[in-house]
Design an enzyme around this catalytic site. Structure first.
Site, PDB file in Angstrom:
ATOM      1  N   GLY A  33       0.795  -1.221   0.000  1.00  0.00           N
ATOM      2  CA  GLY A  33       0.000   0.000   0.000  1.00  0.00           C
ATOM      3  C   GLY A  33       0.825   1.267   0.000  1.00  0.00           C
ATOM      4  O   GLY A  33       0.486   2.242  -0.693  1.00  0.00           O
ATOM      5  N   ASP A  52      -7.586   1.393   5.955  1.00  0.00           N
ATOM      6  CA  ASP A  52      -6.781   0.377   6.647  1.00  0.00           C
ATOM      7  C   ASP A  52      -7.103   0.459   8.126  1.00  0.00           C
ATOM      8  O   ASP A  52      -7.150   1.541   8.704  1.00  0.00           O
ATOM      9  CB  ASP A  52      -5.280   0.608   6.417  1.00  0.00           C
ATOM     10  CG  ASP A  52      -4.441  -0.614   6.794  1.00  0.00           C
ATOM     11  OD1 ASP A  52      -4.608  -1.108   7.934  1.00  0.00           O
ATOM     12  OD2 ASP A  52      -3.643  -1.075   5.972  1.00  0.00           O
ATOM     13  N   ASP A 124      -9.317 -13.301   4.492  1.00  0.00           N
ATOM     14  CA  ASP A 124     -10.739 -13.027   4.678  1.00  0.00           C
ATOM     15  C   ASP A 124     -11.128 -11.683   4.078  1.00  0.00           C
ATOM     16  O   ASP A 124     -12.167 -11.553   3.411  1.00  0.00           O
ATOM     17  CB  ASP A 124     -11.072 -13.068   6.172  1.00  0.00           C
ATOM     18  CG  ASP A 124     -12.558 -12.872   6.437  1.00  0.00           C
ATOM     19  OD1 ASP A 124     -13.371 -13.640   5.880  1.00  0.00           O
ATOM     20  OD2 ASP A 124     -12.918 -11.955   7.198  1.00  0.00           O
ATOM     21  N   CYS A 177      -2.456 -34.843  19.783  1.00  0.00           N
ATOM     22  CA  CYS A 177      -1.476 -35.632  20.536  1.00  0.00           C
ATOM     23  C   CYS A 177      -0.043 -35.271  20.151  1.00  0.00           C
ATOM     24  O   CYS A 177       0.866 -35.389  20.966  1.00  0.00           O
ATOM     25  CB  CYS A 177      -1.721 -37.126  20.339  1.00  0.00           C
ATOM     26  SG  CYS A 177      -3.173 -37.710  21.249  1.00  0.00           S
TER      27      CYS A 177
END
Length: 648
Positions: A33, A52, A124, A177
Site C-alpha cells: 500500500g 486500513d 478473509d 497428541c
C-alpha cells in the site's frame, strides 16, 4: 513545466484526463500500500480513498517507507495520506482508519469508485472485497507478495476469474497428541504455547487460527486414554489459576506444566520406544543451578553484537521472562474482567507481553524435548503467521498494479495479464505473464447473479421476502445467509420473524436458491417503508435476466464436466493399469449406447482441452493436448445427454 507534461507525453492526454477524473479505492496501507499510494499520486491520479484498520508498528519501518519512528501506534491510513501528499499536494486523498467489512461500506459505496486496488495481507478481507466488487460490478486489481515472490492480476465480473475461482491453501492443522505430547519441531512448541497454553491461562483458545490443534478421530485405546489424560491436565491447571493472587503462582504453573505433566508422559513407556523421552524441568532447579546452566547455554552476551530480539535466550532468561509475562498477563486479565466476566486476553504478535509469554513457554517446552529453540524475532514470525516482506518486491508489484490500472481505465481489459514475480527460479526472466483466466464455471462466488433489494428490514418478515421473490418467478426457494439456513420448503420456523431480528440488515447478502437449483445473491438495502411504493420493495436489476444467466451458467458447467469426464475416460483407456483398476469401479459417468435412438444422428462436439507446460510451474498460456480422434460417446449428466469427440 506542468507536473503532468511528461505523463502526457508517455501515455497521452486523453488517458491522463481519464486518470485524473477516476475515483480509486485502495484497500490496505501496508507494504504494498505505501508503494502503491506513492505511485498513484505521482502518476496523475487525483481522487484516492485509502482504508486500513491497522496501526503502525516498529517492525513496519524497514519497508513501509511512508512511516517513521514518530508515527508508531498511529493510523496507517492517516499517516500514509499525510506522507503521500508531500509528493503531490494537489491530490484529493480520503483516509479511513476502519475495517473494510463494516456495514457502511456497502455495495452502493463500492459503486462510487471506478477502480478498486487491493493491497491486503488478509485472506478473509481479500475475499470480502472480491465479493463486493463482483456485486458492484467494479474492476478489481488484486496483488500479493511473499518474500521475493509476487503476483498481480485484474478481476472483472463475467470476464475474468475472481479471487475465489481457484482454491486457496487449506490452513495447516496439527494433531492434538503431537502438539500436546510428542512435539518434534519448533513450530509444534510454538503452536502449543500460543493455541493451547495461552488460551487455557488467559481464556482465548484460538480454534480458528491458521495453525490450530485438531482432535484426532481414533479407535486406538492408547490414544483415547491419552486424550482423557490431557483433559485432566487442563482441568488441574485451571484449578491452579484460582491461586493467582498468592505468592509462588508462577512457580506452581511452571512445575505443573514442565515437571508434573512431563513426568506423567515419561511414565508411558510405549510412547518413547522410538523417540527420545522429554526431560522434566523444575522452576527452582533453574535458579539454583544458574552458573551451570548459563555456562552450558549462554553463548552470546545479553547486549552483544546480535540484536536482543534475534538472540536465543538462556534458560534462566527464559524462565525469568516466563515469570514476569505470566504475572503481567494475569493482572491484565483480572482488570478487564472487572467489567466483563467473559473477557479474555488476545494474542497479538505486536503485544510485547503476549509475545514474550509465547516465546518463553515455547522455548521451555523445546528445551524439555531437546528441540531447537528460537529467538523472539523468529517466534514472532511463526506465531504471527508473518510472511516475509521485501521492500523491493512490494515496489515492483505496486508498479505493475498501476500499469494494470492504466489499461483498465483505458478500456483495454483484454490487454491485461496476470503477472508473477519469480526471482530465484531457473528462468532467466524476472517477471512472467499470462493472459487473464476466464471465470471458473464451478466458482461459488463469481458464477452467481447479484441483484439489489430495497426493503424495510425492520418491519418486513421472511414471509414478505418469500412472497416478493415468488412474485418475481422464484418458486419453492431456500434462503441462506453466510452458510446458515434461514428458511426452505421444509423449514419455516423463521417466516414470521423480521429480517432485522435475524441480523439480515442493510448491506447483508442473502443466497436464494429456487426449485431449479438456480442461485441468486440478493443484497439487502434498508429503506423506510414510507419511501417505497405500493409493493413495499424495489428491486434493482432484472431477476428474469439473472435467472436466465444462471441457466446458461449451469449449462456451461455441465459442458465443462463433460469435457473433464471425456478427457479422463480417454486417459484411462490409454493406460492399461488404470483401465484394469477401473474394471472394479463404477464409472464416474454413464455411457449411453448410440443404438438407443438409431434414427437420431450423433452430433459431434469437439472439446478443447489444455494443459500446463511440462515443467509444472503452473505458469504459461498452456498447450493443446492433441488433435481430436474419431471417437463418439453420449454422456449423461443430470439427466441430459451430450455427444462428444474425445481428444487424443
Amino acid at each position: 513545466m506542468p507536473r503532468e507534461s511528461h505523463l502526457e507525453t508517455t501515455i497521452g492526454k486523453s488517458l491522463v484526463s481519464t486518470i485524473a477524473e477516476a475515483k480509486v479505492l485502495m484497500v490496505g496501507a501496508g507494504g504494498i500500500g505505501c508503494e502503491l499510494l506513492k505511485n498513484l499520486v505521482m502518476s496523475g491520479f487525483k481522487n484516492i480513498e485509502v482504508i486500513d484498520l491497522d496501526t503502525i508498528d516498529l517492525s513496519n519501518l524497514n519497508r513501509q517507507f511512508l512511516f517513521q519512528k514518530q508515527h508508531i501506534k498511529k493510523s496507517k491510513a492517516h499517516i500514509a495520506k499525510a506522507s503521500a501528499l508531500a509528493f503531490n499536494p494537489e491530490v484529493n486523498i480520503v483516509s479511513r482508519h476502519q475495517n473494510i467489512k463494516e456495514e457502511e461500506f456497502s455495495v452502493d459505496w463500492f459503486k462510487g469508485f471506478d477502480l478498486v486496488m487491493n493491497a491486503l495481507d488478509n485472506l478473509d478481507a481479500r475475499r470480502h472485497v472480491n465479493k463486493m466488487c463482483l456485486a458492484a460490478n467494479i474492476p478489481l486489481i488484486e496483488s500479493g507478495t511473499a518474500g521475493y515472490l509476487g503476483q498481480v492480476t485484474a478481476i472483472r465480473k463475467d470476464k475474468t476469474e475472481c479471487f475465489d475461482c481457484q482454491p486457496k491453501e487449506t490452513p495447516k492443522t496439527f494433531p492434538v497428541c503431537t502438539i500436546r505430547s510428542t512435539p518434534s519441531t519448533p513450530i509444534h512448541c510454538i503452536v502449543w504455547a500460543k493455541s493451547y497454553l495461552f488460551g487455557l491461562l488467559f481464556g482465548n483458545a484460538e480454534d480458528d487460527d491458521d495453525e490450530v490443534i485438531t482432535n484426532e478421530e481414533s479407535n486406538d485405546d492408547e490414544t483415547t486414554k491419552e486424550l482423557a489424560a490431557l483433559a485432566a491436565e487442563s482441568q488441574a491447571l485451571k484449578e491452579i489459576l484460582a491461586s493467582s493472587d498468592t505468592d509462588g503462582f508462577a512457580k506452581r504453573v511452571f512445575d505443573k506444566v514442565y515437571y508434573m505433566d512431563i513426568l506423567r508422559l515419561r511414565s508411558m513407556e510405549d510412547m518413547w520406544k522410538t523417540r527420545k523421552a522429554p526431560t522434566p524441568l523444575k522452576y527452582d532447579d533453574i535458579f539454583n543451578q544458574t552458573e551451570e546452566v548459563s555456562n552450558a547455554m549462554d553463548t552470546t552476551p545479553l547486549e552483544g553484537s546480535t540484536l536482543k530480539d534475534q538472540r536465543v535466550w538462556t534458560l534462566q532468561e527464559t524462565a525469568q521472562v516466563f515469570t514476569y509475562s505470566l504475572e503481567n498477563l494475569t493482572a491484565r486479565l483480572k482488570e478487564i474482567r472487572v467489567s466483563d466476566s467473559e473477557a479474555s486476553v488476545q494474542f497479538d504478535k505486536d503485544d510485547s507481553e503476549t509475545l514474550d509469554f509465547v516465546t518463553a513457554t515455547a522455548n521451555l517446552r523445546a528445551y524439555v524435548y531437546g528441540i531447537e529453540q528460537k529467538s523472539r524475532f523468529q517466534v514472532k514470525a511463526m506465531a504471527g503467521n508473518i510472511i516475509p516482506a521485501i521492500a523491493t518486491t512490494n515496489a515492483i508489484i505496486a508498479g505493475m498494479m498501476v500499469m494494470l490500472a492504466f489499461k483498465i481505465l483505458n478500456n483495454r481489459l483484454d490487454d491485461c495479464k496476470t503477472s508473477y514475480l519469480v526471482y530465484g527460479r531457473h528462468r532467466p526472466q524476472l517477471i512472467i505473464s499470462e493472459p487473464l483466466a476466464k471465470p471458473n464455471p464451478k466458482c461459488y462466488i463469481c458464477r452467481n447473479s447479484y441483484i439489489a433489494l430495497k426493503i424495510d428490514t425492520e418491519t418486513s418478515t421472511i414471509q414478505d421476502l418469500i412472497n416478493l421473490l415468488e412474485e418475481n418467478s422464484l418458486m419453492d426457494i431456500e434462503i441462506q445467509e453466510s452458510g446458515r439456513v434461514i428458511c426452505d420448503p421444509d423449514f419455516d420456523d423463521n417466516v414470521t420473524r423480521t429480517l432485522a431480528s435475524l441480523q439480515l440488515t442493510d448491506g447483508k447478502f442473502v443466497d436464494v436458491i429456487d426449485d431449479d437449483n438456480r442461485k441468486i445473491i440478493v443484497c439487502l438495502k434498508h429503506v423506510d417503508t414510507s419511501s417505497l411504493g405500493d409493493k413495499n420493495y424495489e428491486i434493482e436489476g432484472d431477476i428474469e435476466e439473472a435467472l436466465e444467466q444462471q441457466s446458461i451458467m449451469k449449462q456451461q458447467l455441465k459442458e465443462a464436466e463433460v469435457a473433464e469426464a471425456a478427457v479422463e475416460a480417454h486417459e484411462h483407456a490409454e493406460d492399461p493399469d488404470i483401465a484394469m483398476a477401473d474394471d472394479n469401479k463404477k464409472r464416474k459417468f454413464d455411457k449411453v449406447s448410440a443404438s438407443s435412438d438409431a434414427d437420431a444422428p450423433l452430433k459431434k462436439t469437439t472439446l478443447d482441452a489444455t494443459a500446463h507446460p511440462p515443467d509444472g510451474d503452473g505458469v504459461g498460456d498452456g498447450a493443446s493436448r492433441a488433435q481430436a480422434v474419431d471417437v463418439d460417446e453420449v454422456i449423461v449428466i443430470d439427466g441430459e445427454s451430450f455427444n462428444v469427440v474425445i481428444l487424443d
